[in-house]
Scaffold this active site. Structure first.
Site, PDB file in Angstrom:
ATOM      1  N   GLU A  30       0.907  -1.084   0.022  1.00  0.00           N
ATOM      2  CA  GLU A  30       0.145  -0.036   0.002  1.00  0.00           C
ATOM      3  C   GLU A  30       0.911   1.138   0.034  1.00  0.00           C
ATOM      4  O   GLU A  30       1.479   1.609   0.976  1.00  0.00           O
ATOM      5  CB  GLU A  30      -0.798  -0.125   1.150  1.00  0.00           C
ATOM      6  CG  GLU A  30      -1.953  -1.121   1.161  1.00  0.00           C
ATOM      7  CD  GLU A  30      -2.873  -1.044   0.193  1.00  0.00           C
ATOM      8  OE1 GLU A  30      -3.167   0.199   0.118  1.00  0.00           O
ATOM      9  OE2 GLU A  30      -3.583  -2.003   0.090  1.00  0.00           O
ATOM     10  N   CYS A  82      -2.412   9.445   2.058  1.00  0.00           N
ATOM     11  CA  CYS A  82      -1.999   8.852   0.770  1.00  0.00           C
ATOM     12  C   CYS A  82      -2.837   9.043  -0.269  1.00  0.00           C
ATOM     13  O   CYS A  82      -2.556   9.156  -1.553  1.00  0.00           O
ATOM     14  CB  CYS A  82      -1.888   7.479   1.039  1.00  0.00           C
ATOM     15  SG  CYS A  82      -3.263   6.556   1.852  1.00  0.00           S
TER      16      CYS A  82
HETATM   17  P1  NDP Z   1       8.034   5.276   5.176  1.00  0.00           P
HETATM   18  O1  NDP Z   1       8.025   4.475   3.647  1.00  0.00           O
HETATM   19  O2  NDP Z   1       8.897   6.120   5.105  1.00  0.00           O
HETATM   20  O3  NDP Z   1       7.769   4.169   6.001  1.00  0.00           O
HETATM   21  C1  NDP Z   1       6.737   3.213   6.226  1.00  0.00           C
HETATM   22  C2  NDP Z   1       7.212   2.238   7.212  1.00  0.00           C
HETATM   23  O4  NDP Z   1       8.486   1.450   6.512  1.00  0.00           O
HETATM   24  C3  NDP Z   1       7.665   2.627   8.743  1.00  0.00           C
HETATM   25  O5  NDP Z   1       7.220   1.983   9.712  1.00  0.00           O
HETATM   26  C4  NDP Z   1       9.060   2.952   8.314  1.00  0.00           C
HETATM   27  O6  NDP Z   1       9.775   2.552   9.767  1.00  0.00           O
HETATM   28  C5  NDP Z   1       9.378   1.454   7.730  1.00  0.00           C
HETATM   29  N1  NDP Z   1      10.541   1.602   7.089  1.00  0.00           N
HETATM   30  C6  NDP Z   1      11.633   2.386   6.641  1.00  0.00           C
HETATM   31  N2  NDP Z   1      12.468   1.642   5.858  1.00  0.00           N
HETATM   32  C7  NDP Z   1      12.289   0.335   6.104  1.00  0.00           C
HETATM   33  C8  NDP Z   1      12.960  -0.847   5.538  1.00  0.00           C
HETATM   34  N3  NDP Z   1      14.431  -0.630   4.900  1.00  0.00           N
HETATM   35  N4  NDP Z   1      12.575  -2.145   5.646  1.00  0.00           N
HETATM   36  C9  NDP Z   1      11.253  -2.345   6.252  1.00  0.00           C
HETATM   37  N5  NDP Z   1      10.514  -1.243   6.736  1.00  0.00           N
HETATM   38  C10 NDP Z   1      11.037   0.031   6.858  1.00  0.00           C
HETATM   39  O7  NDP Z   1       6.344   6.002   4.427  1.00  0.00           O
HETATM   40  P2  NDP Z   1       6.073   7.248   6.031  1.00  0.00           P
HETATM   41  O8  NDP Z   1       5.875   6.268   7.207  1.00  0.00           O
HETATM   42  O9  NDP Z   1       6.680   8.304   5.745  1.00  0.00           O
HETATM   43  O10 NDP Z   1       4.473   7.221   5.328  1.00  0.00           O
HETATM   44  C11 NDP Z   1       4.148   7.946   4.259  1.00  0.00           C
HETATM   45  C12 NDP Z   1       4.028   7.119   2.793  1.00  0.00           C
HETATM   46  O11 NDP Z   1       2.865   6.202   3.126  1.00  0.00           O
HETATM   47  C13 NDP Z   1       3.296   8.172   1.893  1.00  0.00           C
HETATM   48  O12 NDP Z   1       4.128   7.742   0.828  1.00  0.00           O
HETATM   49  C14 NDP Z   1       2.043   7.815   1.754  1.00  0.00           C
HETATM   50  O13 NDP Z   1       1.344   7.827   0.470  1.00  0.00           O
HETATM   51  C15 NDP Z   1       2.025   6.304   2.179  1.00  0.00           C
HETATM   52  N6  NDP Z   1       0.780   5.819   2.561  1.00  0.00           N
HETATM   53  C16 NDP Z   1       0.007   4.714   1.833  1.00  0.00           C
HETATM   54  C17 NDP Z   1      -1.350   4.400   2.338  1.00  0.00           C
HETATM   55  C18 NDP Z   1      -2.088   3.615   1.334  1.00  0.00           C
HETATM   56  O14 NDP Z   1      -3.297   3.042   1.626  1.00  0.00           O
HETATM   57  N7  NDP Z   1      -1.685   3.230  -0.031  1.00  0.00           N
HETATM   58  C19 NDP Z   1      -1.785   4.963   3.522  1.00  0.00           C
HETATM   59  C20 NDP Z   1      -1.069   5.700   4.199  1.00  0.00           C
HETATM   60  C21 NDP Z   1       0.247   6.462   3.748  1.00  0.00           C
HETATM   61  P3  NDP Z   1      10.287   3.981  10.239  1.00  0.00           P
HETATM   62  O15 NDP Z   1       9.329   5.034  10.183  1.00  0.00           O
HETATM   63  O16 NDP Z   1      10.927   3.574  11.627  1.00  0.00           O
HETATM   64  O17 NDP Z   1      11.565   4.525   9.567  1.00  0.00           O
END
Ligand code: NDP
Length: 497
Positions: free
Chosen positions: A242, A276
């Site tokens: 997602e 998102c």
């Molecule tokens: P990120 O991609 O920065 O992070 C998402 C999650 O992935 C966090 O828990 C993060 O941890 C974790 N993460 C980071 N690096 C890794 C890795 N190498 N391996 C595994 N997990 C990892 O997104 P954001 O949290 O900034 O969220 C915003 C984004 O989410 C936007 O692009 C938005 O559009 C999308 N989104 C999509 C939705 C949908 O339904 N399609 C709904 C809501 C949001 P940590 O934060 O600790 O780095």
């Protein structure tokens, strides 16, 4: 964040800050690979008990968890507001939406996933056939910070209802929300590790991807999604993606302009644009372009970003401020007209509402996810032109159409996982409908029957009921059988055209 500990060390902790004030609002351990593996091992053991409860038993406990969240919703909303900075009423709203989906998942899991008979074909008439959808065992859920209740629960609720236990890694910006949800679950299951939260940073998420989970449900940015997929590929662990979006709102010549302007503002500026499915682009039919802009600006002028009680909160993630500033500055440098806000709108952690027109279609503000309270409005000569421009980005998450007539015809031509006509984001709030994207917005679905099946694998079973009149899979098959089958095939498949 603080440096990672070796697995031999005691856990290292990280602080969580209120994005509006910078104050420390929480302190949580960074789970390393060993801690993540241990959580997954506990979840594997608990999965046996959870699965044995059956659909009805799980539904009872999920209902009690829902009641637990409901009773604690004011406290949970405060945790959400403190960690993300969003207004408390918005935090409450996302909890309400999450509860609706949780209820639907618990109520519908058996109907969607339970064992059902399937008719055999003519050549397999001797078999009784059935299909069921089985849980993977343990599902890892990795969530973002922008809707830290609604978004992860879209995966967690459906994975649990399907019979999996869950290890949840919340964003490092919102670990307290994840811990709160797991503690609420502990209160209904007597601390059996059915839902566990592991806190930490990206490396913790990566460790979860490399663990023995049966599937990863990821919600986050497209770039991180690619890293998650690469890590999951090492064990061939399936993934639900997602990811991000660049959603558009289309305004047809016969649209209710007041309603469209209202939806555009909420869709684009609520949660400081950090949604998102947020509206980032608006395409307006030339006949109503000027009138629509008047409606939009009339409503936008009173909206303010700032500390509570402002309608718009801070930008949660400090590094996103640079992205928002770059998109606005680039658009202005390339000839954009600033109707509201502009480059100076980015001050401290807050971004004032910004509305731009005359932005080139290949500018960053049109093709990249901005994730800020900005709207790019463009005039189009026809809805065909609007559809073409909407479909031109790599993303394909959602879309909104405003039209009194012909809205469905426009929606059907949009390349998006979901479209809402004459309302913003309604399709994401209807529990029976799937939510997800195409292209750079990801694949797989949460919500609805597809969201339940997402956390299962299909299992087919046949039982021979009587000896076949046409035994096919045997070396004893004779020339007569081959000839009969050949004639049968000609009759069944060769008479077309
Ligand atoms: P990120 O991609 O920065 O992070 C998402 C999650 O992935 C966090 O828990 C993060 O941890 C974790 N993460 C980071 N690096 C890794 C890795 N190498 N391996 C595994 N997990 C990892 O997104 P954001 O949290 O900034 O969220 C915003 C984004 O989410 C936007 O692009 C938005 O559009 C999308 N989104 C999509 C939705 C949908 O339904 N399609 C709904 C809501 C949001 P940590 O934060 O600790 O780095």
């Amino acid at each position: 964040m603080t440096p990672r500990p070796s697995t031999m060390d005691a856990p290292t902790f990280f602080d969580v800050h209120d994005p509006a004030t910078g104050a420390v609002v929480g302190r949580y351990p960074i789970a390393d690979a060993t801690a993540v593996e241990a959580a997954v091992a506990r979840a594997e053991t608990a999965a046996v008990w959870w699965r044995a409860l059956g659909f009805a038993g799980r539904a009872r406990l999920l209902d009690r968890w829902r009641a637990e969240i409901t009773r604690g919703r004011a406290e949970l909303a405060h945790v959400v507001a403190a960690e993300t900075g969003k207004p408390i009423s918005d935090a409450r709203l996302e909890i309400v939406m999450a509860l609706e989906h949780l209820k639907w998942a618990a109520r519908n899991a058996e109907r969607v996933l339970g064992s059902r008979p399937v008719s055999p074909s003519l050549l397999t008439i001797d078999h009784a056939c059935r299909l069921e959808y089985r849980p993977f065992g343990v599902v890892g859920v990795i969530g973002p910070w922008n809707y830290p209740v609604f978004t992860p629960l879209s995966s967690i609720s459906f994975a649990l209802a399907a019979g999996n236990t869950v290890v949840f890694k919340p964003s490092e910006y919102t670990p307290g929300v994840g811990v709160w949800l797991a503690q609420a679950f502990d209160r209904v299951t007597g601390e059996r590790p059915i839902l566990q939260t592991v806190t930490g940073d990206g490396a913790t998420g990566a460790a979860l991807c490399r663990s023995r989970v049966g599937k990863i449900g990821f919600t986050g940015s497209t770039e991180t999604g690619k890293r998650v997929m690469a890590a999951c590929a090492e064990r061939l662990t399936p993934v639900l993606m997602e990811c991000g979006g660049k959603d558009a709102l289309l305004v047809a010549a016969d649209a209710d302009l007041g309603a469209a302007a209202d939806a555009a503002l909420w869709g684009g500026l609520a949660n400081a644009g950090q949604t998102c499915l947020g509206v980032e682009r608006i395409y307006v039919h030339t006949e109503v372009y000027d009138a629509f802009l008047t409606e939009l600006l009339d409503r936008a002028r009173d909206l303010r970003a700032g500390a509570a009680p402002a309608e718009i909160g801070p930008i949660t993630m400090p590094k996103q401020l640079a992205v928002i500033r770059r998109h606005i500055e680039d658009a202005v440098a390339r000839g954009a007209t600033v109707l509201l806000g502009g480059p100076d709108a980015v001050r401290g952690q807050f971004v004032q509402p910004t509305i731009l027109t005359d932005v080139p279609e290949d500018a960053a503000a049109v093709v990249e996810e901005t994730f800020g309270p900005t709207l790019v409005v463009a005039r189009v000569g026809s809805m065909d032109e609007a559809i073409e421009k909407v479909n031109a980005t790599e993303y394909g998450l959602g879309a909104t159409v405003f039209a009194r007539r012909g809205g469905d015809a426009i929606a059907d031509r949009l390349r998006a996982g979901g479209t809402s006509i004459n309302a913003f984001v309604a399709h994401a709030t209807v529990p029976g409908l799937p939510l997800g994207g195409v292209g750079a917005s990801g694949f797989g679905r949460v919500h609805g029957p597809d969201g339940l099946r997402e956390f299962t694998y299909a299992k087919a079973t046949t039982r021979r009921r009587f000896p076949s009149p046409l035994p096919l899979t045997t070396f004893a098959r004779g020339v007569r059988t081959d000839a009969l089958i050949d004639r049968l095939v000609g009759v069944r498949h060769g008479r077309i055209g």
